[in-house]
Scaffold this active site. Sequence first.
Site, PDB file in Angstrom:
ATOM      1  N   ASP A 477      -8.224  -6.622   0.336  1.00 39.23           N
ATOM      2  CA  ASP A 477      -6.784  -6.403   0.507  1.00 39.23           C
ATOM      3  C   ASP A 477      -6.200  -7.499   1.404  1.00 39.23           C
ATOM      4  O   ASP A 477      -6.932  -8.234   2.088  1.00 39.23           O
ATOM      5  CB  ASP A 477      -6.569  -5.013   1.119  1.00 39.23           C
ATOM      6  CG  ASP A 477      -5.233  -4.402   0.732  1.00 39.23           C
ATOM      7  OD1 ASP A 477      -4.348  -5.140   0.268  1.00 39.23           O
ATOM      8  OD2 ASP A 477      -5.075  -3.175   0.926  1.00 39.23           O
ATOM      9  N   ASP A 547       1.255  -1.680  -5.923  1.00 39.65           N
ATOM     10  CA  ASP A 547       1.106  -0.395  -5.246  1.00 39.65           C
ATOM     11  C   ASP A 547       1.931   0.681  -5.930  1.00 39.65           C
ATOM     12  O   ASP A 547       1.829   1.853  -5.591  1.00 39.65           O
ATOM     13  CB  ASP A 547       1.550  -0.517  -3.781  1.00 39.65           C
ATOM     14  CG  ASP A 547       0.408  -0.999  -2.900  1.00 39.65           C
ATOM     15  OD1 ASP A 547      -0.754  -0.955  -3.345  1.00 39.65           O
ATOM     16  OD2 ASP A 547       0.674  -1.423  -1.764  1.00 39.65           O
TER      17      ASP A 547
HETATM   18  C1  DGJ Z   1      -2.394  -1.802   0.237  1.00 41.82           C
HETATM   19  C2  DGJ Z   1      -3.096  -1.579  -1.062  1.00 41.82           C
HETATM   20  O1  DGJ Z   1      -2.364  -2.127  -2.113  1.00 41.82           O
HETATM   21  C3  DGJ Z   1      -3.329  -0.095  -1.254  1.00 41.82           C
HETATM   22  O2  DGJ Z   1      -3.910   0.152  -2.510  1.00 41.82           O
HETATM   23  C4  DGJ Z   1      -4.209   0.397  -0.144  1.00 41.82           C
HETATM   24  O3  DGJ Z   1      -5.473  -0.188  -0.225  1.00 41.82           O
HETATM   25  C5  DGJ Z   1      -3.562   0.101   1.199  1.00 41.82           C
HETATM   26  N1  DGJ Z   1      -3.200  -1.284   1.307  1.00 41.82           N
HETATM   27  C6  DGJ Z   1      -4.482   0.467   2.333  1.00 41.82           C
HETATM   28  O4  DGJ Z   1      -4.013   0.053   3.530  1.00 41.82           O
END
Ligand code: DGJ
Length: 727
Positions: A477, A547
Site C-alpha cells: 500500500d 478504494d
Molecule cells: C488503503 C487501501 O486502499 C485499503 O484497501 C486499505 O488497505 C487501507 N489503505 C488500509 O489502511
Amino acid sequence: MPIHALNRAWFLETPQSSYALGVTATGHLQHWHWGAKIAPTDLGQMRPVLIRSFSPIPADGPEMFSPDTMPAEFPSASGADFRSPAVEVELADGTACLDLRYQSHRLIAGKTPIEGLPSTYVEHEEEASTLQIELLDAPSQIAAILSYTAFTGHDAIARSVRIENRGTKPVRLKRVFCASIDLPEASAERWLHLAGSWARETGVNIAPLGPGCQSIASRRGVSSHQHNPFFALLGHGAKEEQGEVWGFSLVYSGNFLATVERDQFALTRAQIGINPEGFAWQLLPGASFQAPEVVLVYSAAGLGAMSRTYHRLFRTRLLRGPLRDTLRPIALNNWESTYFTFDAPTILALAQQARALGAELLMLDDGWFGKRDDDKSSLGDWTPHARKLPDGLRAMVDGVRATGVEFGLWFEPEMVSPDSELLRAHPDWTIHSAARRPSLGRNQLILDFGRAEVRDEIYRRIAAILHSAPITYLKWDMNRHLTEVASVGLPPERQGEAAHRHVLGVYAFLERLTAEFPQLCIENCAGGGGRFDPGMLAYTQLTWISDNTDAISRLSIQLGASLVYPLSVMGAHYSAVPNHQVGRVTPPATRGAVAAGCVLGIMLDPAKLATEERAELARWIERHKAWRPLLASGELHRLKDPRQGAEAAWMIVAPDQSEALVFHVRILAEPHGPFQRLRLYGLNPDWVYRDTATGESWRGDALMRHGWIFPDTGDFAAHHWHLRRAD
Ligand code: DGJ
C-alpha cells in the site's frame, strides 16, 4: 527483421503498423511516419519544403530547411525549434543550447533491458528488433541514445532515451521526455486521457485539439489517482471499434508530464516523460541518465484494438516471473469488515467463512503490527501487534492455513508514522527539507527510499516477516504523496533528483523482493489506484484499482482503466451494502457480475449475510473459478459506455473465439423507453454459441450483426451470459 534500413532512414514494422524516421541533410533526426503500414520508401523527399516566414535556418543548413517546421524525432531546447522540447539541459557556462545531430546507429536482435527501470521484454530474439540511434551536440558533447523496439507479434513500439555527458564539465539535465512524436498535419483531432481522484479513478476524458498546449501531469511523487500516465490521440471519427488511434503509455510510477501541442501549422507534437517540474539531474563528465520507457500502440481499428494490444503485451511481456501466467487467488480481505478492530479469533472466523464460500486466501489488512489501532501510529514497526496477535504472526498464519486457505499480509513499506520506534531511532530517514516542518498525510511520513541504507533496513524487516511464516501474498500500500521533497542523503546540487531517486528505490526494493520471493503474489495498491501504472505492473500480479467498491462506481473505474490495463490484473471485491464509500445499495447479482469479471475478491464478513446472499456469493466464486482461464487470456470488447447512458456492457472473448463472457448492467431504469439492443463483437460469425446457463443458442453473425433485445429491468440490474461454441 521488422526494421528496414534505407540510406540513413529506418522503417520499423509491427504486424499492422509502420514507424519511420530519417536523417536530414543537416543531420537532424526527422519523424516521418507512425501509422498504417507503408513499404519502405524515402518519405523525406515528400516534405521538401520546410520553411515559412520567421523560420530560422541553421548556419550549415540548406535554405529551404528549418527545425521550426520540421516534424522532429527528439527536439531539443533553445535552438530553432520553438515548440515543446524533449530534452533540456543547463550547460556549465549557464547556457541551454543543444543541437543534436545524427552520429551513428545500430540494429539489435531482440530487446535489451533498461538498467534500473522496469520495461517490456522479450523471451526470444525473434520477438522484436531494436534500433539505437546516437545523436550528439558537438560543442557540449552531450549525447542522446534513442532506442526503438518493434515487436513482431504486437502493434507496439517501445521507446526510451539515455542521455550521456561525454564532455569535460558537469551538466544539469532539466528535462528528458522518453518519447516525442510530431504527427503530421490533420491526423489527430482529439485526445483522450484518464483523470479522476481518490475513489473515482480513471475517468475517460476526451477533448478536441486546438492551437497550443494541453497537458496532464503528476507532481505528487507517484503516478497518481488524478491522472494515469497514459493518453491516446484520436483521428477523425475514432471511437471504440473504428478510426485511427495512437496510444502512449509510460512505464513509470513517479511524477510525469504528458503534453500535446498543436503548432501553428497544425502538426501535433505529443510527448510524455518524467515531469520536469521539481526535477534536475546532475550529469558529471562520463555519467549518463536513463529515462523510462514509453509503449506506443497504433490502432487503425479504434480504441478497442489499441486496448487489446496493450493488454496482450502487458500480460505477457511486462508482467514477469513464475506467477505471471498463474491464476490469481480469490482473497477475502478483512478491511471493510473490521477496519482496525480485530483480533486473532476474528481473523480465524473470517478465514473459516472464506473457506466455506470457496475463497482461497485470507488477506490480513492494515492494523496487525506495532500498536496500530488507528492510522496514527506504528508504520515502520513491522512486528506483530501484541494484543491482537498475542501468539505471534506464525500462529496466526498457521491457524488461517489450518482452515484451508492461504495467508496474505498488508505492508506500507515506504511509510513511517511519527509515532513509531523506527522514526524515533532514525529521525532523518524521511523525505523532508531540514529547514521546514514536514506536512503529514494520513498522519504519516515517507521514508527516503532513494537512500540504500533506509530501504535496506525496511527490506530486512519485511523479509524477516516473510521468512517467519508461510505467507504467499503481500499487499503493498502507499497512502500519501510526496511533499517538501528533499533528501539528506544528497548534496545541494542534487536535490532535484530526490523524487526520481525515491521511485528508483521502490523499483530496487521490488527487484530484490521478487528475486528473493518469486512465489509471492504481490497486490499493488496506493489508496486504491493511486499508483496503477505499467512500472508497478512489472513487479506485481494485480492492482487494487480503487478504494471505491460500489458496483456502479466501479463500472466507470474498471472500464476506464481497461483502456490500457487488462481486467485480469484488476482486483475487484464483492462488498457489503449499503456501500461504505457511496452508501448505495445494489443487488448481489450486480456486485457479483462487476467483480467476477476482474480478479474477484471479497471484502465483507460473510457471517453477516443472509443465507440466500451467502449462497449467491458462493456461486459467484464458483463461476469465477470456472471463468478464470478465459479472463486471464481473453480479449476485451467494451460494448456500452457507462458514462454515455443508463447502461454498461462489456465482453471477453477467448483468443480462439470458442468461448465468451458477456456482462450487461442497467444503471438506472427508464419507463417506456426505446428497446435496448446489445450487439456483440469478436465472435466467429459462422459458429453457433450456446449459453451455458440456459442452453439457449444463437449464431455468431446474429449476435454481432443483429444483437439481443432483452427485457427492461430495474435499477442496478445485471445480466451475464457465458457462451460456448455449440456446433
Ligand atoms: C488503503 C487501501 O486502499 C485499503 O484497501 C486499505 O488497505 C487501507 N489503505 C488500509 O489502511
